[in-house]
Write an enzyme that holds these catalytic residues in place. Structure first.
Site, short mmCIF file in Angstrom:
data_model
loop_
_atom_site.label_atom_id
_atom_site.label_comp_id
_atom_site.label_asym_id
_atom_site.label_seq_id
_atom_site.Cartn_x
_atom_site.Cartn_y
_atom_site.Cartn_z
N ASN A 233 120.88 -23.84 28.00
CA ASN A 233 120.46 -23.15 29.21
C ASN A 233 118.96 -23.35 29.43
OD1 ASN A 233 121.29 -21.54 31.40
ND2 ASN A 233 122.46 -20.22 30.03
N ASP B 32 118.49 -17.21 30.56
CA ASP B 32 119.53 -17.92 31.29
C ASP B 32 118.86 -19.08 32.02
OD1 ASP B 32 121.80 -18.61 33.00
OD2 ASP B 32 122.62 -16.67 32.47
N GLU C 15 125.08 -19.70 40.27
CA GLU C 15 124.21 -20.47 39.36
C GLU C 15 123.59 -21.67 40.08
OE1 GLU C 15 122.68 -20.81 36.70
OE2 GLU C 15 123.52 -19.55 35.12
#
Length: 289
Positions: free
Chosen positions: A151, A201, A17
């Site tokens: 997000n 995301d 991430e």
């Protein structure tokens, strides 16, 4: 939409991430959330650098003095990569341990206002999460509440638009943003992307005002106009891409991270990829300390 797709880092992450482009050092940094690692690799290759943090790392950003502002599971800290020193800065959800034990900090990005915008997520799916604005004096201001998985933060090139998603509740919002003060104004729901295209995301914005979103669970990158219209979609070789990031000498290289879980098909799950685009991305801001 994209071309010349290749693996950039062959080191798989469990939950890769928060890729961040460091233009000063011409390198990409990213996190593996559950292991608490931040990794870095130069754009021209070479060995990867790894820093181990004491907690899961949800996200991080660059600072004006060369450190990193890091969203750990329990709070925000400043991390000196040269010395390993970690200075705790803020606990946006101090009641977490007692009242919100299933919450942790998640996606975050430094805004045009120089503050660290970071959201939390509820690991069992309730609406107890929030989006916070954290400044260098340690103040944490709650900006949006009632979230499940905060997000998809991204900011337009002029700093006057903030994009924000909730991948648990399947929506994407556009906010009016004041880059001088960090004030957010009018909120507009522009899309509700679900599993058919990939829930929103992590994300990035390009200089044309469009929004590039990782369609997690659907194995694609999605491209939205500022009004929420889906104008492009590119299949990628992993089912769970997590966040794109623009970088490179011309800001037209798109990197993206991914997840590696038991049962995921394909040997490249969890790796970091890069590809080329025909449009430049918006350079990241730095946390003002």
């Amino acid at each position: 939409m994209i071309s010349d797709l290749e693996v950039f880092s062959h080191t798989p992450s469990r939950v890769g991430e928060s890729p961040v482009w460091d233009a000063d050092r011409m390198r990409l940094l990213w996190a593996d959330i559950p292991t608490g690692q931040i990794r870095a690799k130069g754009v021209d290759g070479g060995e990867e650098t790894v820093w181990q943090l004491p907690e899961p790392v949800g996200s991080f950003g660059l600072t004006s003095d060369g450190r990193l502002v890091v969203g750990l599971a329990s709070g925000v800290a400043l991390f000196d990569t040269a010395t390993g020193r970690l200075d705790r800065l803020a606990e946006p959800e101090p009641e977490q341990a007692e009242h919100l034990p299933s919450n942790r900090l998640n996606d975050g990005k430094v805004g045009p206002d120089g503050a660290f915008w970071i959201g939390s997520m509820h690991k069992v799916g309730s609406g107890g999460a929030a989006l916070w604005r954290v400044t260098a004096d340690g103040r944490a201001e709650k900006k949006v509440s009632g979230l499940t998985t905060s997000n998809g933060l991204a900011f337009s090139a002029d700093g006057r638009t903030m994009f924000h998603a909730d991948s648990g509740q399947c929506w994407l919002d556009r906010w009016e943003f004041d880059p001088a003060t960090g004030h957010i104004g009018k909120r507009t729901r522009i899309a509700e992307p679900d599993d058919s295209v990939g829930r929103s995301d992590g994300a990035a914005a390009d200089v044309n005002g469009r929004y590039w979103s990782a369609g997690v669970r659907a194995g694609r990158l999605n491209l939205f106009e500022a009004d929420g219209k889906l104008v492009g979609s590119a299949d990628v070789p992993v089912r769970r891409p997590t966040m794109p990031c623009f970088g490179g000498h011309d800001m037209k290289t798109l990197f993206f991270t991914s997840i590696r879980r038991p049962g995921d098909a394909g040997p490249d799950c969890g790796k970091v990829f890069r590809c080329r685009t025909d449009v430049a991305g918006v350079p990241v801001s730095r946390f003002r300390v």
